[in-house]
Design a protein around this motif. Structure first.
Motif, PDB file in Angstrom:
ATOM      1  N   LEU A 167       0.838  -1.205   0.000  1.00 49.07           N
ATOM      2  CA  LEU A 167       0.000   0.000   0.000  1.00 49.07           C
ATOM      3  C   LEU A 167       0.873   1.254   0.000  1.00 49.07           C
ATOM      4  O   LEU A 167       0.559   2.235  -0.677  1.00 49.07           O
ATOM      5  CB  LEU A 167      -0.924   0.000   1.222  1.00 49.07           C
ATOM      6  CG  LEU A 167      -2.015  -1.076   1.230  1.00 49.07           C
ATOM      7  CD1 LEU A 167      -2.784  -1.045   2.550  1.00 49.07           C
ATOM      8  CD2 LEU A 167      -2.971  -0.886   0.053  1.00 49.07           C
ATOM      9  N   LYS A 168       1.985   1.209   0.749  1.00 47.28           N
ATOM     10  CA  LYS A 168       2.898   2.350   0.779  1.00 47.28           C
ATOM     11  C   LYS A 168       3.552   2.567  -0.577  1.00 47.28           C
ATOM     12  O   LYS A 168       3.742   3.709  -1.018  1.00 47.28           O
ATOM     13  CB  LYS A 168       3.967   2.152   1.855  1.00 47.28           C
ATOM     14  CG  LYS A 168       4.853   3.372   2.056  1.00 47.28           C
ATOM     15  CD  LYS A 168       5.717   3.247   3.304  1.00 47.28           C
ATOM     16  CE  LYS A 168       6.824   2.252   3.142  1.00 47.28           C
ATOM     17  NZ  LYS A 168       7.779   2.269   4.285  1.00 47.28           N
ATOM     18  N   ILE A 210       2.218   1.848  -3.457  1.00 43.31           N
ATOM     19  CA  ILE A 210       1.209   2.459  -4.325  1.00 43.31           C
ATOM     20  C   ILE A 210       1.220   3.968  -4.121  1.00 43.31           C
ATOM     21  O   ILE A 210       1.160   4.749  -5.085  1.00 43.31           O
ATOM     22  CB  ILE A 210      -0.188   1.882  -4.037  1.00 43.31           C
ATOM     23  CG1 ILE A 210      -0.271   0.428  -4.508  1.00 43.31           C
ATOM     24  CG2 ILE A 210      -1.270   2.717  -4.742  1.00 43.31           C
ATOM     25  CD1 ILE A 210      -1.599  -0.244  -4.195  1.00 43.31           C
ATOM     26  N   LEU A 211       1.316   4.407  -2.848  1.00 40.36           N
ATOM     27  CA  LEU A 211       1.378   5.843  -2.552  1.00 40.36           C
ATOM     28  C   LEU A 211       2.629   6.471  -3.154  1.00 40.36           C
ATOM     29  O   LEU A 211       2.569   7.564  -3.722  1.00 40.36           O
ATOM     30  CB  LEU A 211       1.360   6.054  -1.037  1.00 40.36           C
ATOM     31  CG  LEU A 211       1.431   7.516  -0.559  1.00 40.36           C
ATOM     32  CD1 LEU A 211       0.244   8.312  -1.089  1.00 40.36           C
ATOM     33  CD2 LEU A 211       1.470   7.567   0.966  1.00 40.36           C
ATOM     34  N   ILE A 259       1.972   6.865  -6.772  1.00 40.18           N
ATOM     35  CA  ILE A 259       1.045   7.976  -7.037  1.00 40.18           C
ATOM     36  C   ILE A 259       1.791   9.305  -7.016  1.00 40.18           C
ATOM     37  O   ILE A 259       1.576  10.171  -7.878  1.00 40.18           O
ATOM     38  CB  ILE A 259      -0.101   7.982  -5.995  1.00 40.18           C
ATOM     39  CG1 ILE A 259      -1.040   6.796  -6.260  1.00 40.18           C
ATOM     40  CG2 ILE A 259      -0.880   9.291  -6.050  1.00 40.18           C
ATOM     41  CD1 ILE A 259      -2.119   6.630  -5.206  1.00 40.18           C
ATOM     42  N   ILE A 260       2.699   9.478  -6.052  1.00 46.03           N
ATOM     43  CA  ILE A 260       3.494  10.707  -5.981  1.00 46.03           C
ATOM     44  C   ILE A 260       4.340  10.854  -7.237  1.00 46.03           C
ATOM     45  O   ILE A 260       4.395  11.918  -7.855  1.00 46.03           O
ATOM     46  CB  ILE A 260       4.391  10.700  -4.728  1.00 46.03           C
ATOM     47  CG1 ILE A 260       3.526  10.788  -3.470  1.00 46.03           C
ATOM     48  CG2 ILE A 260       5.383  11.855  -4.768  1.00 46.03           C
ATOM     49  CD1 ILE A 260       4.309  10.617  -2.183  1.00 46.03           C
ATOM     50  N   GLU A 283      11.434   8.192   1.415  1.00 45.13           N
ATOM     51  CA  GLU A 283      11.197   6.995   0.612  1.00 45.13           C
ATOM     52  C   GLU A 283      12.043   6.945  -0.661  1.00 45.13           C
ATOM     53  O   GLU A 283      11.985   5.978  -1.406  1.00 45.13           O
ATOM     54  CB  GLU A 283       9.712   6.898   0.215  1.00 45.13           C
ATOM     55  CG  GLU A 283       8.758   6.778   1.390  1.00 45.13           C
ATOM     56  CD  GLU A 283       8.976   5.507   2.185  1.00 45.13           C
ATOM     57  OE1 GLU A 283       9.498   4.524   1.625  1.00 45.13           O
ATOM     58  OE2 GLU A 283       8.634   5.504   3.382  1.00 45.13           O
ATOM     59  N   GLY A 309       0.518   2.581  -8.785  1.00 40.25           N
ATOM     60  CA  GLY A 309       0.410   3.935  -8.253  1.00 40.25           C
ATOM     61  C   GLY A 309       0.742   4.991  -9.281  1.00 40.25           C
ATOM     62  O   GLY A 309       0.107   6.049  -9.330  1.00 40.25           O
ATOM     63  N   GLY A 351      -1.554   8.003 -10.337  1.00 42.94           N
ATOM     64  CA  GLY A 351      -1.046   9.354 -10.139  1.00 42.94           C
ATOM     65  C   GLY A 351      -1.110  10.196 -11.393  1.00 42.94           C
ATOM     66  O   GLY A 351      -1.430  11.388 -11.342  1.00 42.94           O
TER      67      GLY A 351
END
Length: 279
Positions: A151-152, A154-155, A158-159, A180, A208, A212
């Motif tokens: 999940l992290k 994916i974030l 997205i960024i 990250e 992600g 994004g």
């Protein structure tokens, strides 16, 4: 096709370097408007050119993946041997892009103070909430693949995908500040090892990135049409703050490090000014 792939490679390289904006690179290469049109076209109900739009997006994304993975190896070497100088190179890339942003994207627009301050506050706030994340961490160990990690990632994707289309904003810079970036870079640099603890997170990063890109196209289009000066002022605040929070205050300095870091900073500026001349 070749032009689109080369453009994608350049965008991928830009997105793996903190301080360099993939969106600005698209503007310089003349594919920014086509990218926005293609993303919008894919989701239009009546679009006779949907296949062409999808093909264009695939070509650019494949090129971007090649640029990301290929240049990650070079950054791996730089961080191993010249970590402080590499950070000052990034700072030079950011700081010298500010006047180009003012002359280019901000041309004819007045700077709005409140959005500018908001942009500054977000970056400084991230740095305050994540003390020490701006320091260099070479080759971090790969964490165990869990649902939370996926999940992290994916974030993280997205960024990266969202900032890929936003001129003036570096996704790698944001990842660097929130801590990250080095893990993301190491995943890319080790993709050819075909380890599951590398490939699985990268797949979720890819998901992600797609999300994004779609989100960024919608958001950028909305704010540029309705609040252009304020939106660009907000981006300017992000850029200015980024050039300050990445200064490695905790590095060990001697005469050689100071001189070489200064040269690296100037070299970053030369690259940015050269891109400005090209634009």
């Amino acid at each position: 096709m070749i032009k689109n792939l080369i453009g994608g490679i350049a965008v991928g390289i830009a997105n793996v370097i903190p301080g360099v904006s993939g969106g600005t690179m698209m503007v310089i290469l003349g594919i920014f408007n086509r990218m926005m049109e293609a993303i919008s076209g894919v989701f239009q109900k009546d679009n006779d050119h949907r296949k062409e739009d999808i093909l264009f997006l695939l070509q650019v994304l494949i090129g971007a993946a090649v640029g990301l993975i290929g240049f990650a190896k070079i950054l791996e070497f730089l961080f191993n041997h010249y970590p402080t100088q590499t950070m000052y190179w990034f700072i030079g890339l950011i700081a010298f892009s500010i006047p180009l942003f003012l002359k280019g994207e901000m041309k004819g627009e007045k700077i709005k103070i409140l959005p500018l301050v908001c942009g500054l506050a977000i970056i400084f706030g991230l740095e305050f909430l994540n003390p020490g994340e701006g320091s260099v961490e070479v080759n971090p160990s790969f964490p165990t693949v869990t649902l939370i990690l996926c999940l992290k990632m994916i974030l993280v994707g997205i960024i990266g995908g969202a900032t890929m289309l936003m001129p003036g904003v570096s996704g790698s810079m944001v990842l660097l500040i929130i801590g990250e970036y080095y893990l993301f870079k190491s995943y890319l640099a080790n993709v050819t090892s075909f380890q599951l603890d590398v490939l699985i997170p990268l797949c979720f990063i890819g998901i992600g990135v797609i999300l994004g890109i779609i989100l960024s196209a919608k958001v950028c289009g909305f704010f540029i049409k309705r609040y252009k000066a304020g939106f660009l002022s907000f981006i300017l605040g992000l850029i200015i703050a980024s050039s300050l929070v990445l200064i490695p205050f905790d590095a060990s300095y001697d005469v050689m490090v100071v001189v070489s870091s200064l040269l690296a900073l100037i070299f970053g500026g030369v690259i940015v000014l050269g891109l400005g001349k090209l634009q």
